[in-house]
Design a protein around this motif. Structure first.
Motif, short mmCIF file in Angstrom:
data_model
loop_
_atom_site.label_atom_id
_atom_site.label_comp_id
_atom_site.label_asym_id
_atom_site.label_seq_id
_atom_site.Cartn_x
_atom_site.Cartn_y
_atom_site.Cartn_z
N ASP A 34 19.18 43.34 -95.98
CA ASP A 34 20.08 43.19 -94.84
C ASP A 34 21.50 43.57 -95.21
O ASP A 34 22.25 44.10 -94.38
N THR A 37 21.80 47.36 -95.10
CA THR A 37 21.80 47.81 -93.71
C THR A 37 23.12 47.48 -93.02
O THR A 37 23.65 48.28 -92.24
N ARG A 41 25.78 49.94 -91.28
CA ARG A 41 26.24 49.74 -89.90
C ARG A 41 27.76 49.82 -89.82
O ARG A 41 28.33 50.46 -88.91
N GLY A 205 16.27 48.39 -97.41
CA GLY A 205 17.47 48.44 -96.58
C GLY A 205 17.70 49.83 -96.01
O GLY A 205 18.12 49.98 -94.85
N ARG A 208 15.38 50.46 -93.05
CA ARG A 208 15.87 49.83 -91.83
C ARG A 208 17.05 50.61 -91.24
O ARG A 208 17.13 50.80 -90.02
N ALA A 209 17.96 51.04 -92.11
CA ALA A 209 19.14 51.77 -91.62
C ALA A 209 18.74 53.10 -90.98
O ALA A 209 19.32 53.50 -89.97
N GLU A 212 17.33 52.44 -87.54
CA GLU A 212 18.38 52.14 -86.56
C GLU A 212 19.26 53.34 -86.25
O GLU A 212 20.17 53.25 -85.42
#
Length: 509
Positions: A34, A37, A41, A205, A208-209, A212
């Motif tokens: 997290d 990520t 973000r 991570g 996930r990035a 997204e």
């Protein structure tokens, strides 16, 4: 700072001085997936504003970073020596590479050129522009903890991208120092984020990035096996990563070579940085007419190498980067077979008080030191021929014809760096033409790079991407074309070209 990018599952890890494992260089809390990520973000949000900063001003930031690195050159080199065991002289050279990279890309801030292209239609102009990709995740290794990150960070930032940087856990202190210099040089907080994480966390991570839509580019330096995973992940999101992977770099010695020069080049190629360079020499391929003499001279030169405390000027190479690097190197030694010959000293593996090395300087039991090893009699069917050893081990092979030398130079499947020692210009150019490596040296070592020359490999060494010089700009920009039609009427490109051709033919006749 790095602590802004930690996730909820915090856990500490330490980086130790490989020359003295009692010395803890730094202790950092590793991020969870997290955290990485979240850093992506934040960088993604900051990207448009950074891209709007004029490129020449971004070049001035690179200049500022280079100036600060130069002002702190000795301190940063000393930290590299302490954290990864690189001899201080080599560490100074590595820091100079960071400075050179910043110097080069100052100018590129004024040369992110596009082109004006002639149109096939009247009253129409065509243009091309370089556009930043967005946010890049850069993952780097420990063997060049300052230079290689700079190869990625400086051009990526110059081109208007934001960056999340994940350095090796074995070089966290150097990463923190370099990160602070980038920030002090004018790189805004969210434009460059530093995340400390292990490999699996980084992969999770990053996945996930990507899902997204936060990451538009991956840069990775590391092993071929890990590079495959990164490439597969990027491919699922229709991205092409910048991969700089392993090598099994050959050095061909022809029958007309200057043997003394070839020995010097082989020693430096094979044992500088304890053989822990992606461009380190994998195998000497010597013409049978000079093989025995070369092997005798080479083995004697390796016997005379001074190993030990990397802070001492007399040292040729110091420790391996850490204990897990030693364990991997021990695995390479298991590839030595009965038909091979250990040339010179037969001591292999870790240097200790119980397995000493002549002329060693320092306390061998305090650090992670390895004996230099020369393995003769290696054949193309041997696993040792096909395996990157990443440590102080060099294979020696014999060849009879030039075709055989080229086949041996290419046959392992890697394609990063290669060298040939010859007095014949024709042989040198023929080898360059037929060699599959991305970089070829003539009468020089397999290692070394310059900031304005493309760096990278093919095959198992990478996917053809290049770092350094103007060529790396293609890794961190995409081409955008624009057509501007001021004819005042719809022109249908190729549909109307036939009419123009007919009219032109009529007028020319």
């Amino acid at each position: 700072m790095a602590e802004l990018n930690r996730g909820t599952a915090e856990r500490p890890t330490v980086s130790r001085n490989p020359a003295d494992l009692r010395d803890v260089v730094t202790e950092q809390v590793l991020s969870d997936a997290d955290g990485l990520t979240a850093a992506a973000r934040a960088a993604h949000r900051a990207q448009s504003a950074w891209a709007e900063t004029p490129a020449p001003l971004r070049g001035r930031v690179a200049q500022n970073v280079g100036r600060l690195v130069a002002e702190n050159k000795e301190a940063l080199a000393a930290l590299i020596t302490r954290e990864v065991g690189k001899p201080y002289g080599e560490a100074l050279g590595e820091v100079q590479e960071v400075i050179d990279t910043c110097d080069f890309f100052l100018g590129e801030g004024r040369r992110l050129y596009g082109q004006t292209v002639p149109s096939e239609m009247p009253d129409k102009q065509l243009f091309t522009y370089r556009k930043p990709l967005g946010t890049a995740v850069i993952i780097t290794a420990a063997n060049f903890p300052a230079a290689v990150p700079a190869w990625y960070l400086v051009p990526a930032l110059l081109c208007g991208n934001t960056v999340v940087w994940k350095p090796s856990e074995s070089a966290m202190a150097v990463a923190e120092a370099l990160f602070r210099l980038f920030r002090a040089g004018g790189v805004p907080e969210d434009v460059l984020r530093l995340v400390h994480a292990d490999g699996e966390t980084t992969y999770a991570g990053l996945e996930r990035a990507l899902t997204e839509g936060l990451v538009q580019k991956i840069g990775f330096t590391g092993s071929t096996a890990a590079g495959r995973r990164v490439s597969e992940l990027a491919g699922r999101h229709l991205q092409s990563p910048c991969l700089e992977l392993g090598g099994k770099n050959p050095l061909v010695v022809t029958d007309d070579a200057d043997l003394e020069l070839a020995v010097q080049g082989a020693v430096f190629s094979g044992f500088a940085t304890a053989g822990q360079r992606c461009t380190s020499l994998g195998a000497v391929i010597a013409h049978r007419a000079v093989h025995d003499e070369f092997l005798t001279r080479f083995s004697a030169a390796v016997e005379d190498l001074v190993v030990g405390d990397p802070r001492r000027d007399e040292i040729f190479y110091g420790p391996l980067i850490g204990e897990r690097y030693l364990e991997n190197f021990r695995g390479s030694l298991e590839l030595v077979r009965p038909h091979h010959t250990l040339s010179g000293s037969t001591a292999t593996g870790r240097i200790t008080s119980e397995s000493p090395r002549k002329g060693f300087i320092g306390d061998p039991d305090a650090g992670v030191y390895a004996h230099p090893t020369v393995v003769a009699g290696v054949l193309p069917d041997d696993e040792l021929y096909r395996t990157e050893t990443f440590g102080p081990l060099v294979s020696v092979m014999a060849y009879d014809s030039f075709d055989e030398a080229v086949a041996l130079a290419n046959g392992h499947g890697y394609g990063l760096s290669a060298a040939i020692y010859t007095r014949s210009a024709g042989t040198a150019f023929s080898f360059r033409e037929r060699c599959t490596a991305g970089m070829v040296s003539v009468n020089n070592s397999t290692v070394g790079a310059e900031a304005h020359l493309p760096f990278g490999g093919n095959g198992l060494s990478g996917n053809g991407s290049r770092q350094s010089g103007i060529w790396v700009l293609d890794q961190f920009t995409s081409w955008q074309s624009m057509n501007w039609d001021y004819a005042g009427t719809l022109q249908r490109a190729q549909m109307d070209v036939q009419d123009i051709d007919a009219d032109l033919g009529f007028r020319l006749s």
